[in-house]
Design a protein around this motif. Structure first.
Motif, PDB file in Angstrom:
ATOM      1  N   MET A  81     -19.592   1.569   6.799  1.00  0.00           N
ATOM      2  CA  MET A  81     -19.407   2.787   6.015  1.00  0.00           C
ATOM      3  C   MET A  81     -19.041   2.506   4.558  1.00  0.00           C
ATOM      4  N   ILE A  82     -18.294   1.437   4.305  1.00  0.00           N
ATOM      5  CA  ILE A  82     -17.912   1.147   2.908  1.00  0.00           C
ATOM      6  C   ILE A  82     -19.155   0.919   2.046  1.00  0.00           C
ATOM      7  N   PRO A  83     -20.067  -0.002   2.407  1.00  0.00           N
ATOM      8  CA  PRO A  83     -21.253  -0.165   1.550  1.00  0.00           C
ATOM      9  C   PRO A  83     -22.177   1.049   1.559  1.00  0.00           C
ATOM     10  N   MET A  84     -22.249   1.778   2.692  1.00  0.00           N
ATOM     11  CA  MET A  84     -23.067   2.998   2.708  1.00  0.00           C
ATOM     12  C   MET A  84     -22.553   3.999   1.684  1.00  0.00           C
ATOM     13  N   ASP A  85     -21.238   4.223   1.671  1.00  0.00           N
ATOM     14  CA  ASP A  85     -20.651   5.180   0.736  1.00  0.00           C
ATOM     15  C   ASP A  85     -20.719   4.678  -0.705  1.00  0.00           C
ATOM     16  N   GLU A  86     -20.466   3.388  -0.910  1.00  0.00           N
ATOM     17  CA  GLU A  86     -20.515   2.848  -2.270  1.00  0.00           C
ATOM     18  C   GLU A  86     -21.930   2.948  -2.839  1.00  0.00           C
ATOM     19  N   GLN A  87     -22.931   2.691  -2.000  1.00  0.00           N
ATOM     20  CA  GLN A  87     -24.300   2.815  -2.478  1.00  0.00           C
ATOM     21  C   GLN A  87     -24.620   4.269  -2.806  1.00  0.00           C
TER      22      GLN A  87
ATOM     23  N   ASP B  22     -12.854   9.405  -2.316  1.00  0.00           N
ATOM     24  CA  ASP B  22     -11.637   9.468  -1.489  1.00  0.00           C
ATOM     25  C   ASP B  22     -11.847   8.764  -0.152  1.00  0.00           C
ATOM     26  N   GLU B  23     -13.015   8.982   0.414  1.00  0.00           N
ATOM     27  CA  GLU B  23     -13.338   8.395   1.711  1.00  0.00           C
ATOM     28  C   GLU B  23     -13.374   6.864   1.645  1.00  0.00           C
ATOM     29  N   VAL B  24     -13.973   6.332   0.582  1.00  0.00           N
ATOM     30  CA  VAL B  24     -14.032   4.870   0.423  1.00  0.00           C
ATOM     31  C   VAL B  24     -12.624   4.296   0.361  1.00  0.00           C
ATOM     32  N   GLU B  25     -11.722   4.986  -0.345  1.00  0.00           N
ATOM     33  CA  GLU B  25     -10.341   4.510  -0.424  1.00  0.00           C
ATOM     34  C   GLU B  25      -9.690   4.490   0.961  1.00  0.00           C
ATOM     35  N   LYS B  26      -9.921   5.528   1.754  1.00  0.00           N
ATOM     36  CA  LYS B  26      -9.360   5.565   3.113  1.00  0.00           C
ATOM     37  C   LYS B  26      -9.960   4.456   3.985  1.00  0.00           C
ATOM     38  N   LEU B  27     -11.259   4.235   3.853  1.00  0.00           N
ATOM     39  CA  LEU B  27     -11.904   3.159   4.619  1.00  0.00           C
ATOM     40  C   LEU B  27     -11.320   1.799   4.238  1.00  0.00           C
TER      41      LEU B  27
ATOM     42  N   PRO C 205     -21.182  -7.672   5.161  1.00  0.00           N
ATOM     43  CA  PRO C 205     -22.188  -8.377   5.945  1.00  0.00           C
ATOM     44  C   PRO C 205     -23.541  -7.675   5.961  1.00  0.00           C
ATOM     45  N   HIS C 206     -23.659  -6.529   5.291  1.00  0.00           N
ATOM     46  CA  HIS C 206     -24.903  -5.754   5.324  1.00  0.00           C
ATOM     47  C   HIS C 206     -25.737  -5.894   4.056  1.00  0.00           C
TER      48      HIS C 206
ATOM     49  N   MET D 107     -29.270   4.182   4.301  1.00  0.00           N
ATOM     50  CA  MET D 107     -29.092   3.407   3.067  1.00  0.00           C
ATOM     51  C   MET D 107     -30.453   3.194   2.410  1.00  0.00           C
ATOM     52  N   MET D 108     -30.483   3.342   1.096  1.00  0.00           N
ATOM     53  CA  MET D 108     -31.710   3.072   0.353  1.00  0.00           C
ATOM     54  C   MET D 108     -31.811   1.575   0.084  1.00  0.00           C
TER      55      MET D 108
END
Length: 196
Positions: free
Chosen positions: A61-67, A97-102, A116-117, A125-126
């Motif tokens: 979820m972290i890289p999905m949200d960051e992307q 906010d979500e990335v910070e919680k993750l 690792p993704h 994800m694009m």
């Protein structure tokens, strides 16, 4: 090999196959070697309140949200429809906010900071070439492509969060997954309304 592991994770998170067979829970306290770039191998301990699915979900979820935040930033500047630009801004605030919680949950779990993704072509994800192409698009064509990719992200996030609700272990992670399911469902409705 990494792509197969990602597929196994997605299957486990979406409830396909046996969660125990694809991702066994770590023995408390689990000690796993991790290698960070340009640093020697270190040892890290996983908090036993997390199971393997909790950890895999956080790492995905972290890289999905960051992307998506990168793509939302483009929409805030390039979307032709002012309502879509405003929607992108609102979604970006929630995702930050979500990335910070993750990340707080990742720290609490004892996992190292890693992705690792990188380079994976995964649902929700694009790919890098798709992001570059989106950056070169403008007007209604941008709006259409952005909305398509945002919908895919929201849909996949809901699927993954449902898997945590069913197979996750850590209470805070399960709570965050439930929040994500609720917010994504609301965002999907708003996105659909914007496109009609």
């Amino acid at each position: 090999m990494k792509a197969l592991a990602a597929v196994a994770l997605l299957a486990a998170l979406t409830g396909c196959g046996s969660a125990t067979a694809t991702a066994p829970q770590p023995s408390p306290p689990a000690t796993v070697p991790a290698t960070a770039p340009s640093t020697p191998a270190t040892e890290w301990k996983i908090d036993p309140s997390f199971n393997s699915l909790d950890l895999a979900w956080i790492e995905l979820m972290i890289p999905m949200d960051e992307q998506l935040l990168q793509v939302l930033g483009m929409a805030e500047k390039q979307a032709a429809d002012p309502a879509l630009r405003a929607f992108a801004t609102a979604v970006a605030g929630g995702h930050r906010d979500e990335v910070e919680k993750l990340k707080l949950n990742r720290t609490r779990s004892g996992m190292p900071v890693r992705n690792p993704h990188v380079g994976h072509d995964m649902a929700g994800m694009m790919t890098e070439p798709e992001i570059v192409a989106l950056g070169k698009t403008s007007g209604p064509a941008f709006d259409q492509l952005f909305a398509k990719n945002l919908k895919e992200h929201l849909d996949e996030s809901i699927v993954l969060a449902k898997g945590i609700g069913t197979n996750g272990k850590d209470a805070a992670v399960k709570h965050l997954a439930a929040e994500i399911r609720t917010s994504r469902a609301a965002q999907l409705k708003q996105l659909t309304a914007l496109q009609t």
